[in-house]
Design an enzyme around this catalytic site. Structure first.
Site, PDB file in Angstrom:
ATOM      1  N   GLU A 190      53.049  53.454  29.935  1.00  0.00           N
ATOM      2  CA  GLU A 190      51.986  52.689  30.608  1.00  0.00           C
ATOM      3  C   GLU A 190      52.263  51.190  30.626  1.00  0.00           C
ATOM      4  O   GLU A 190      51.807  50.478  31.522  1.00  0.00           O
ATOM      5  CB  GLU A 190      50.618  52.971  29.971  1.00  0.00           C
ATOM      6  CG  GLU A 190      50.419  52.501  28.534  1.00  0.00           C
ATOM      7  CD  GLU A 190      50.794  53.530  27.480  1.00  0.00           C
ATOM      8  OE1 GLU A 190      51.614  54.425  27.778  1.00  0.00           O
ATOM      9  OE2 GLU A 190      50.285  53.433  26.341  1.00  0.00           O
ATOM     10  N   ASP A 244      31.656  39.008  40.802  1.00  0.00           N
ATOM     11  CA  ASP A 244      32.208  40.305  40.374  1.00  0.00           C
ATOM     12  C   ASP A 244      32.785  41.034  41.590  1.00  0.00           C
ATOM     13  O   ASP A 244      32.229  40.965  42.684  1.00  0.00           O
ATOM     14  CB  ASP A 244      31.100  41.174  39.765  1.00  0.00           C
ATOM     15  CG  ASP A 244      30.523  40.536  38.503  1.00  0.00           C
ATOM     16  OD1 ASP A 244      31.220  39.695  37.896  1.00  0.00           O
ATOM     17  OD2 ASP A 244      29.379  40.878  38.135  1.00  0.00           O
ATOM     18  N   VAL A 245      33.891  41.731  41.373  1.00  0.00           N
ATOM     19  CA  VAL A 245      34.509  42.481  42.478  1.00  0.00           C
ATOM     20  C   VAL A 245      34.817  43.902  42.007  1.00  0.00           C
ATOM     21  O   VAL A 245      34.837  44.167  40.803  1.00  0.00           O
ATOM     22  CB  VAL A 245      35.835  41.834  42.948  1.00  0.00           C
ATOM     23  CG1 VAL A 245      35.572  40.581  43.743  1.00  0.00           C
ATOM     24  CG2 VAL A 245      36.767  41.542  41.774  1.00  0.00           C
ATOM     25  N   GLN A 259      53.402  63.784  20.142  1.00  0.00           N
ATOM     26  CA  GLN A 259      53.513  64.347  18.791  1.00  0.00           C
ATOM     27  C   GLN A 259      52.585  65.554  18.646  1.00  0.00           C
ATOM     28  O   GLN A 259      52.979  66.598  18.121  1.00  0.00           O
ATOM     29  CB  GLN A 259      53.169  63.273  17.748  1.00  0.00           C
ATOM     30  CG  GLN A 259      54.118  62.074  17.774  1.00  0.00           C
ATOM     31  CD  GLN A 259      53.736  60.985  16.765  1.00  0.00           C
ATOM     32  OE1 GLN A 259      52.673  61.019  16.156  1.00  0.00           O
ATOM     33  NE2 GLN A 259      54.615  60.005  16.597  1.00  0.00           N
ATOM     34  N   GLY A 276      50.105  61.665  21.862  1.00  0.00           N
ATOM     35  CA  GLY A 276      49.946  62.786  22.788  1.00  0.00           C
ATOM     36  C   GLY A 276      51.197  63.645  22.868  1.00  0.00           C
ATOM     37  O   GLY A 276      51.127  64.842  23.164  1.00  0.00           O
ATOM     38  N   GLU A 320      51.303  62.111   9.018  1.00  0.00           N
ATOM     39  CA  GLU A 320      50.269  61.085   9.131  1.00  0.00           C
ATOM     40  C   GLU A 320      48.898  61.691   8.779  1.00  0.00           C
ATOM     41  O   GLU A 320      48.058  61.032   8.170  1.00  0.00           O
ATOM     42  CB  GLU A 320      50.252  60.532  10.568  1.00  0.00           C
ATOM     43  CG  GLU A 320      49.203  59.458  10.811  1.00  0.00           C
ATOM     44  CD  GLU A 320      49.311  58.802  12.188  1.00  0.00           C
ATOM     45  OE1 GLU A 320      50.183  59.204  12.985  1.00  0.00           O
ATOM     46  OE2 GLU A 320      48.514  57.884  12.455  1.00  0.00           O
ATOM     47  N   CYS A 324      52.856  59.071  23.306  1.00  0.00           N
ATOM     48  CA  CYS A 324      53.041  58.783  21.891  1.00  0.00           C
ATOM     49  C   CYS A 324      52.353  59.839  21.009  1.00  0.00           C
ATOM     50  O   CYS A 324      52.909  60.907  20.822  1.00  0.00           O
ATOM     51  CB  CYS A 324      52.573  57.357  21.585  1.00  0.00           C
ATOM     52  SG  CYS A 324      53.422  56.677  20.156  1.00  0.00           S
ATOM     53  N   SER A 338      32.671  34.743  26.271  1.00  0.00           N
ATOM     54  CA  SER A 338      34.022  35.293  26.311  1.00  0.00           C
ATOM     55  C   SER A 338      33.989  36.514  27.228  1.00  0.00           C
ATOM     56  O   SER A 338      32.924  37.020  27.562  1.00  0.00           O
ATOM     57  CB  SER A 338      34.479  35.680  24.918  1.00  0.00           C
ATOM     58  OG  SER A 338      33.670  36.722  24.445  1.00  0.00           O
ATOM     59  N   HIS A 340      55.598  54.464  25.208  1.00  0.00           N
ATOM     60  CA  HIS A 340      54.401  54.167  25.998  1.00  0.00           C
ATOM     61  C   HIS A 340      54.788  53.730  27.406  1.00  0.00           C
ATOM     62  O   HIS A 340      54.953  52.536  27.660  1.00  0.00           O
ATOM     63  CB  HIS A 340      53.598  53.040  25.336  1.00  0.00           C
ATOM     64  CG  HIS A 340      52.927  53.442  24.068  1.00  0.00           C
ATOM     65  ND1 HIS A 340      51.676  54.009  24.047  1.00  0.00           N
ATOM     66  CD2 HIS A 340      53.333  53.369  22.783  1.00  0.00           C
ATOM     67  CE1 HIS A 340      51.330  54.267  22.792  1.00  0.00           C
ATOM     68  NE2 HIS A 340      52.320  53.889  22.005  1.00  0.00           N
ATOM     69  N   GLN A 343      27.568  23.232  32.613  1.00  0.00           N
ATOM     70  CA  GLN A 343      27.549  21.773  32.386  1.00  0.00           C
ATOM     71  C   GLN A 343      27.861  21.468  30.922  1.00  0.00           C
ATOM     72  O   GLN A 343      28.631  20.562  30.606  1.00  0.00           O
ATOM     73  CB  GLN A 343      26.191  21.192  32.753  1.00  0.00           C
ATOM     74  CG  GLN A 343      25.829  21.316  34.231  1.00  0.00           C
ATOM     75  CD  GLN A 343      24.429  20.789  34.511  1.00  0.00           C
ATOM     76  OE1 GLN A 343      23.962  19.861  33.842  1.00  0.00           O
ATOM     77  NE2 GLN A 343      23.758  21.378  35.488  1.00  0.00           N
ATOM     78  N   GLY A 397      41.671  35.866  31.581  1.00  0.00           N
ATOM     79  CA  GLY A 397      42.969  36.536  31.660  1.00  0.00           C
ATOM     80  C   GLY A 397      43.320  36.886  33.092  1.00  0.00           C
ATOM     81  O   GLY A 397      44.435  36.627  33.555  1.00  0.00           O
TER      82      GLY A 397
HETATM   83  N1  GLN Z   1      50.123  57.585  15.064  1.00  0.00           N
HETATM   84  C1  GLN Z   1      51.379  57.891  15.629  1.00  0.00           C
HETATM   85  C2  GLN Z   1      52.514  57.154  14.950  1.00  0.00           C
HETATM   86  O1  GLN Z   1      52.310  56.145  14.331  1.00  0.00           O
HETATM   87  C3  GLN Z   1      51.390  57.619  17.115  1.00  0.00           C
HETATM   88  C4  GLN Z   1      51.238  56.176  17.450  1.00  0.00           C
HETATM   89  C5  GLN Z   1      50.816  55.940  18.866  1.00  0.00           C
HETATM   90  O2  GLN Z   1      50.303  56.828  19.523  1.00  0.00           O
HETATM   91  N2  GLN Z   1      50.980  54.731  19.353  1.00  0.00           N
HETATM   92  O3  GLN Z   1      53.654  57.548  15.040  1.00  0.00           O
END
Ligand code: GLN
Length: 553
Positions: free
Chosen positions: A532, A245-246, A405, A403, A425, A401, A18, A530, A197, A23
């Site tokens: 990203e 590999d690249v 909070q 980051g 939390e 996220c 794997s 997020h 094979q 992907g």
């Molecule tokens: N732990 C935080 C929350 O649940 C932030 C979640 C996260 O960073 N994806 O709100």
């Protein structure tokens, strides 16, 4: 949009090991067929019994990729979105658990009209139904289906059976690609074909024959080896594609297309050859090669897993987003994972001063710092100490996220002087809950309803003008993907805002805080969402783009 009279399907299966790049192969085929003018969609099949990836540990399973419609999926879905430059949905992802859940729900609803419901054919029929419906949703000429796991495993048999049934019904519309690994044992120095094979033979026992073999390995597949594969795996020699590999995964569509993989697959699908236009993609890859000037970025978070390999899997979208933004500005990012536990007073052994010195020594040489998403208490105090350092020392910061909070908590503690500030939390009884939980989430947690119950998927966010984020997006309303249970507590909003950590993005319906931005700082932005997930190779995300620009300055 569709060009073909019939939908065509390509199954991508893996042999030997794997993690050898099914992907990325799937995603690259997407790029290639798109560059041939076809409409393409892709599905990922995860053979786990989990209903989605949201309940899987990121160390074991890698990143949880969130779609616009709020599905918690496999990281490969991120590769598909990035290589196809398209949004995918819940219908593009399935797990064993999800398939069985539907079959059982149908059974309970008498949808099988009193028949005995059996693993075969009812389970593969449900798999086929899902593949077909995702295809129709996008009116795709070509649907790529990546079957997770490796040939020979018990887990993915029903999916191979689905492929076999489809092939039996429409032999000209189904092709199979075997992505296999060819090891080069160091004492031999020669690439070995035998494991492949066996994989090919295992595929045959499932009633399928590979049309193409993608030969992954540390070196190029040479002529004698491809001749061997041809004889023993029943694949024409020219259909054995060399895939060494690249340095950048974005080279792969070009390398595969140099071997005409697209037309070879079209031939297997009884379609005439079509030219591929990869001009834009090629100049993008040139740009990557020419991005030589380095920028140093620290990603600060709790350490987990067994080395940088797991970590890069757990944060693949963050890493790709940084790369896209960097290449856009012709620089090469050098990423370093910084373990935040180094910055916390373990058992009270280190004093505040000692910790500050540690943070300073570790972070002073970085051009920018990112705190990615995360969960739980471990490493949190260290992250907060790191954020204080970058805030005070004007180092560009992007908080994703958790980051965002934790940046808010740091500010309330150290600027507003409320030293007890925390997230519930970490400390459910905190007297200063800067990050809190809404009542319905509270009951989810209390009743152990964890699966698929976070705030998930795309939500709108209204941006305040005259801010860095507005300058970045140049839009009044943006839409971004979420995955979190806790929220910024609006009781702290005014005070925080006045003191300089401003709330610059809010969800128009709920009033939930989505973005904070620090005044009088080169770049200090925290997002509850997020970003990203929406970065694309040739369209870097606006926030990452501006973060990198600030880093370069
Ligand atoms: N732990 C935080 C929350 O649940 C932030 C979640 C996260 O960073 N994806 O709100």
């Amino acid at each position: 949009m569709s060009k073909l009279k019939k939908h065509k399907f390509i199954f991508i299966v893996g042999g030997v090991l794997s993690g050898v790049g099914k992907g990325v192969t799937t995603a690259s085929l997407g790029t290639i067929f798109k560059a041939k003018g076809f409409s393409v969609t892709a599905l990922k099949i995860d053979p786990y019994v989990n209903v989605d990836a949201g309940t899987m540990n990121p160390i074991e399973h890698g990143e949880v990729f969130v779609t616009d419609d709020g599905d918690e999926t496999d990281q490969d879905m991120g590769n598909y979105e990035r290589f196809l430059d398209t949004d995918l949905y819940s219908s593009n992802y399935m797990t064993t658990g999800r398939v069985y859940l539907s079959v059982i729900e149908n059974e309970r609803a008498m949808k099988y009209k009193g028949k005995c419901v059996e693993v075969v054919p009812h389970v593969p029929e449900e798999v086929i139904r899902r593949i077909t419906s995702a295809t129709k949703e996008k009116d795709a000429d070509i649907t790529l289906i990546e079957v997770g796991g490796t040939l020979g495993e018990y887990q993915n048999l029903i999916f191979l059976e689905a492929a076999r049934m489809m092939k039996m019904r429409n032999p000209n519309d189904i092709a199979t690609v075997l992505v296999s690994y060819l090891p080069v044992p160091s004492h031999l120095g020669e690439m070995k074909t035998k494991p492949t094979q066996y994989a090919s033979r295992t595929l045959n026992t499932a009633g399928l024959q590979a049309d193409i073999i993608v030969a992954r390995g540390s070196m190029e597949l040479d002529k004698p080896r491809s001749e061997k594969l041809a004889v023993f795996c029943g694949v024409p020699r020219e259909n054995c594609i060399s895939a060494p590999d690249v340095s950048s995964i974005y080279e792969i569509p070009i390398r595969m297309e140099n071997q005409d993989i697209g037309n070879k697959l079209l031939k297997a699908l009884k379609i005439k050859s079509v030219k591929t236009n990869l001009i834009e993609w090629k100049s993008f890859v040139k740009k990557i090669e020419n991005s030589k000037k380095e920028i140093k970025i620290a990603i600060v978070g709790k350490y987990f897993g067994t080395g940088k390999f797991t970590l890069s899997d757990s944060y693949i979208s963050v890493i790709e987003a940084i790369k896209h933004a960097s290449w856009y500005s012709n620089v090469k990012p050098v990423l370093t994972w910084v373990d935040s536990e180094e910055f916390s007073a373990q058992g009270g052994s280190a004093s505040g001063g000692e910790i500050q010195k540690k943070v300073h020594d570790k972070l002073k040489d970085f051009d920018g710092v990112i705190v990615p998403g995360g969960f739980g208490t471990r490493g949190v105090e260290g992250i907060i100490n790191a954020i204080q350092f970058v805030r005070e020392n004007k180092i560009p910061y992007l908080g994703l996220c958790y980051g965002m909070q934790l940046a808010s908590i740091e500010f309330v503690r150290n600027v507003l002087g409320k030293k007890k500030a925390n997230t519930v939390e970490v400390d459910p009884k905190t007297t200063e809950p800067v990050i809190h939980i809404n009542p319905n989430q509270k009951s989810n947690v209390k009743n152990h309803r964890y699966g698929g119950t976070m705030r998930l998927g795309a939500y709108d966010c209204a941006l305040r003008h005259d801010t860095k984020v507005f300058e970045a997006y140049k839009q009044d309303i943006i839409s971004e993907r979420h995955r979190h249970r806790y929220e910024f507590n609006n009781d702290y909003r005014d005070e925080m805002d006045k003191a300089g950590l401003e709330v610059v993005g809010v969800n128009p319906e709920s009033g939930l805080v989505e973005i904070v931005e620090l005044k009088n700082h080169p770049f200090f932005v925290g997002t509850q969402f997020h970003p990203e997930f929406k970065s694309r190779p040739m369209k870097p995300h606006p926030l990452f783009r501006e973060f990198v620009k600030a880093v370069i300055k």
